[in-house]
Design a protein around this motif. Structure first.
Motif, PDB file in Angstrom:
ATOM      1  N   VAL A  31       0.982  -1.136   0.118  1.00  0.00           N
ATOM      2  CA  VAL A  31       0.044   0.200  -0.147  1.00  0.00           C
ATOM      3  C   VAL A  31       1.077   1.214   0.244  1.00  0.00           C
ATOM      4  O   VAL A  31       1.958   1.194   0.609  1.00  0.00           O
ATOM      5  N   PHE A  32       0.381   2.332  -0.501  1.00  0.00           N
ATOM      6  CA  PHE A  32       0.955   3.597  -0.949  1.00  0.00           C
ATOM      7  C   PHE A  32       0.668   4.301   0.769  1.00  0.00           C
ATOM      8  O   PHE A  32      -0.266   4.169   1.243  1.00  0.00           O
ATOM      9  N   ALA A  33       2.039   4.672   1.406  1.00  0.00           N
ATOM     10  CA  ALA A  33       1.663   5.583   2.658  1.00  0.00           C
ATOM     11  C   ALA A  33       2.235   6.840   2.415  1.00  0.00           C
ATOM     12  O   ALA A  33       3.545   7.174   2.750  1.00  0.00           O
ATOM     13  N   GLY A  34       1.447   7.826   1.949  1.00  0.00           N
ATOM     14  CA  GLY A  34       1.817   8.987   1.462  1.00  0.00           C
ATOM     15  C   GLY A  34       2.464   8.981   0.072  1.00  0.00           C
ATOM     16  O   GLY A  34       2.506   7.971  -0.601  1.00  0.00           O
ATOM     17  N   PRO A  35       3.136   9.951  -0.494  1.00  0.00           N
ATOM     18  CA  PRO A  35       3.454  10.143  -1.923  1.00  0.00           C
ATOM     19  C   PRO A  35       4.893   9.332  -2.010  1.00  0.00           C
ATOM     20  O   PRO A  35       5.226   9.199  -3.431  1.00  0.00           O
ATOM     21  N   HIS A  36       5.597   9.147  -1.068  1.00  0.00           N
ATOM     22  CA  HIS A  36       7.026   8.892  -1.269  1.00  0.00           C
ATOM     23  C   HIS A  36       7.401   7.389  -0.469  1.00  0.00           C
ATOM     24  O   HIS A  36       8.652   7.294  -0.247  1.00  0.00           O
ATOM     25  N   LYS A  37       6.322   6.558  -0.072  1.00  0.00           N
ATOM     26  CA  LYS A  37       6.654   5.344   0.585  1.00  0.00           C
ATOM     27  C   LYS A  37       5.585   4.365   0.281  1.00  0.00           C
ATOM     28  O   LYS A  37       4.434   4.656   0.084  1.00  0.00           O
ATOM     29  N   ILE A  38       6.044   2.967   0.219  1.00  0.00           N
ATOM     30  CA  ILE A  38       5.035   1.884   0.051  1.00  0.00           C
ATOM     31  C   ILE A  38       5.387   1.065   1.330  1.00  0.00           C
ATOM     32  O   ILE A  38       6.376   0.970   1.863  1.00  0.00           O
ATOM     33  N   ILE A  39       4.344   0.533   1.714  1.00  0.00           N
ATOM     34  CA  ILE A  39       4.593  -0.709   2.738  1.00  0.00           C
ATOM     35  C   ILE A  39       4.196  -1.854   2.060  1.00  0.00           C
ATOM     36  O   ILE A  39       3.146  -2.369   1.757  1.00  0.00           O
ATOM     37  N   ILE A  40       5.336  -2.867   2.196  1.00  0.00           N
ATOM     38  CA  ILE A  40       5.109  -4.369   1.837  1.00  0.00           C
ATOM     39  C   ILE A  40       4.273  -5.008   2.820  1.00  0.00           C
ATOM     40  O   ILE A  40       4.841  -5.175   4.190  1.00  0.00           O
ATOM     41  N   ASP A  41       3.094  -5.460   2.566  1.00  0.00           N
ATOM     42  CA  ASP A  41       2.257  -6.033   3.865  1.00  0.00           C
ATOM     43  C   ASP A  41       2.170  -7.508   3.838  1.00  0.00           C
ATOM     44  O   ASP A  41       1.844  -8.129   4.804  1.00  0.00           O
ATOM     45  N   HIS A  42       2.258  -8.079   2.584  1.00  0.00           N
ATOM     46  CA  HIS A  42       2.026  -9.631   2.646  1.00  0.00           C
ATOM     47  C   HIS A  42       2.627 -10.212   1.475  1.00  0.00           C
ATOM     48  O   HIS A  42       2.737  -9.582   0.471  1.00  0.00           O
ATOM     49  N   THR A  43       3.409 -11.416   1.593  1.00  0.00           N
ATOM     50  CA  THR A  43       4.046 -12.033   0.648  1.00  0.00           C
ATOM     51  C   THR A  43       3.588 -13.467   0.653  1.00  0.00           C
ATOM     52  O   THR A  43       3.191 -14.078   1.643  1.00  0.00           O
ATOM     53  N   GLU A  44       2.982 -14.141  -0.544  1.00  0.00           N
ATOM     54  CA  GLU A  44       2.311 -15.408  -0.789  1.00  0.00           C
ATOM     55  C   GLU A  44       2.908 -16.137  -1.950  1.00  0.00           C
ATOM     56  O   GLU A  44       2.817 -15.556  -3.007  1.00  0.00           O
ATOM     57  N   VAL A  45       3.350 -17.347  -1.747  1.00  0.00           N
ATOM     58  CA  VAL A  45       3.829 -18.178  -2.702  1.00  0.00           C
ATOM     59  C   VAL A  45       3.181 -19.662  -2.569  1.00  0.00           C
ATOM     60  O   VAL A  45       3.082 -20.055  -1.630  1.00  0.00           O
ATOM     61  N   ASN A  46       2.316 -19.858  -3.700  1.00  0.00           N
ATOM     62  CA  ASN A  46       1.493 -20.917  -3.672  1.00  0.00           C
ATOM     63  C   ASN A  46       2.482 -22.504  -3.356  1.00  0.00           C
ATOM     64  O   ASN A  46       3.890 -22.481  -3.886  1.00  0.00           O
ATOM     65  N   PRO A  47       1.981 -23.533  -2.789  1.00  0.00           N
ATOM     66  CA  PRO A  47       2.902 -24.610  -2.522  1.00  0.00           C
ATOM     67  C   PRO A  47       3.188 -25.225  -3.892  1.00  0.00           C
ATOM     68  O   PRO A  47       2.645 -25.179  -4.932  1.00  0.00           O
ATOM     69  N   GLY A  48       4.385 -25.762  -3.565  1.00  0.00           N
ATOM     70  CA  GLY A  48       5.104 -26.578  -4.869  1.00  0.00           C
ATOM     71  C   GLY A  48       6.015 -25.906  -5.342  1.00  0.00           C
ATOM     72  O   GLY A  48       6.777 -25.994  -6.407  1.00  0.00           O
ATOM     73  N   ASN A  49       6.395 -24.261  -4.772  1.00  0.00           N
ATOM     74  CA  ASN A  49       7.398 -23.517  -5.537  1.00  0.00           C
ATOM     75  C   ASN A  49       8.337 -23.118  -4.509  1.00  0.00           C
ATOM     76  O   ASN A  49       9.164 -22.169  -4.756  1.00  0.00           O
ATOM     77  N   ASN A  50       8.727 -24.159  -3.622  1.00  0.00           N
ATOM     78  CA  ASN A  50       9.819 -23.841  -2.739  1.00  0.00           C
ATOM     79  C   ASN A  50      10.981 -24.037  -3.404  1.00  0.00           C
ATOM     80  O   ASN A  50      11.238 -24.749  -4.663  1.00  0.00           O
ATOM     81  N   GLY A  51      12.047 -23.138  -3.255  1.00  0.00           N
ATOM     82  CA  GLY A  51      13.365 -23.129  -3.717  1.00  0.00           C
ATOM     83  C   GLY A  51      13.548 -22.589  -4.993  1.00  0.00           C
ATOM     84  O   GLY A  51      14.580 -22.627  -5.708  1.00  0.00           O
ATOM     85  N   LYS A  52      12.476 -21.940  -5.694  1.00  0.00           N
ATOM     86  CA  LYS A  52      12.343 -21.048  -6.831  1.00  0.00           C
ATOM     87  C   LYS A  52      12.547 -19.520  -6.522  1.00  0.00           C
ATOM     88  O   LYS A  52      12.893 -19.091  -7.649  1.00  0.00           O
ATOM     89  N   ASN A  53      12.781 -19.032  -5.385  1.00  0.00           N
ATOM     90  CA  ASN A  53      13.231 -17.921  -5.193  1.00  0.00           C
ATOM     91  C   ASN A  53      12.151 -16.740  -5.582  1.00  0.00           C
ATOM     92  O   ASN A  53      12.678 -15.635  -5.926  1.00  0.00           O
ATOM     93  N   PHE A  54      10.713 -17.167  -5.746  1.00  0.00           N
ATOM     94  CA  PHE A  54       9.873 -16.352  -5.933  1.00  0.00           C
ATOM     95  C   PHE A  54       9.909 -15.120  -5.183  1.00  0.00           C
ATOM     96  O   PHE A  54       9.798 -13.819  -5.820  1.00  0.00           O
TER      97      PHE A  54
END
Length: 94
Positions: A31-54
Motif C-alpha cells: 500500500v502507498f503510505a503518502g507520496p514517497h513510501k510503500i508498505i509491503i504487507d504480505h507475501t504469498e507463494v503457492n505450495p510446490g514453488n519452494n526453492g524457486k526464489n519467487f
C-alpha cells in the motif's frame, strides 16, 4: 516453464506477482503510505514453488520500482523484512 514477473498498482495499493504458464504462483502486496513510501504487507507463494526464489525475486522487483519512482519501502511483511535484513545493498530504499 514460462515465468513472468510483473507489477500492478494504482494510487493507493498494488502488488508484484509471478505467473508461471499464465497462472499466478506468487504475489506480494503493498500500500502507498503518502507520496514517497510503500508498505509491503504480505507475501504469498503457492505450495510446490519452494526453492524457486519467487519471494526474493519480488522483493528485488520492489526495490527496482522504489528506486525508479524515488520511493522508500517499509517491509512489514516478515518475509520481506528478512530479505531486507540479509541484503544490505537494498538499504538505500529503506
Amino acid at each position: 516453464m514460462e515465468e513472468n514477473l510483473g507489477l500492478e498498482y494504482n494510487e493507493k495499493k498494488g502488488y508484484f506477482y509471478i505467473n508461471v504458464n499464465d497462472k499466478t504462483e506468487a504475489k506480494m502486496t503493498f500500500v502507498f503510505a503518502g507520496p514517497h513510501k510503500i508498505i509491503i504487507d504480505h507475501t504469498e507463494v503457492n505450495p510446490g514453488n519452494n526453492g524457486k526464489n519467487f519471494g526474493k525475486k519480488m522483493v528485488e522487483k520492489a526495490v527496482e520500482f522504489a528506486r525508479e519512482m524515488n520511493l522508500k519501502i517499509l517491509p512489514l511483511c516478515p518475509f520481506a523484512k528478512k530479505v531486507f535484513e540479509k541484503t544490505p545493498e537494498y538499504g538505500d530504499v529503506l
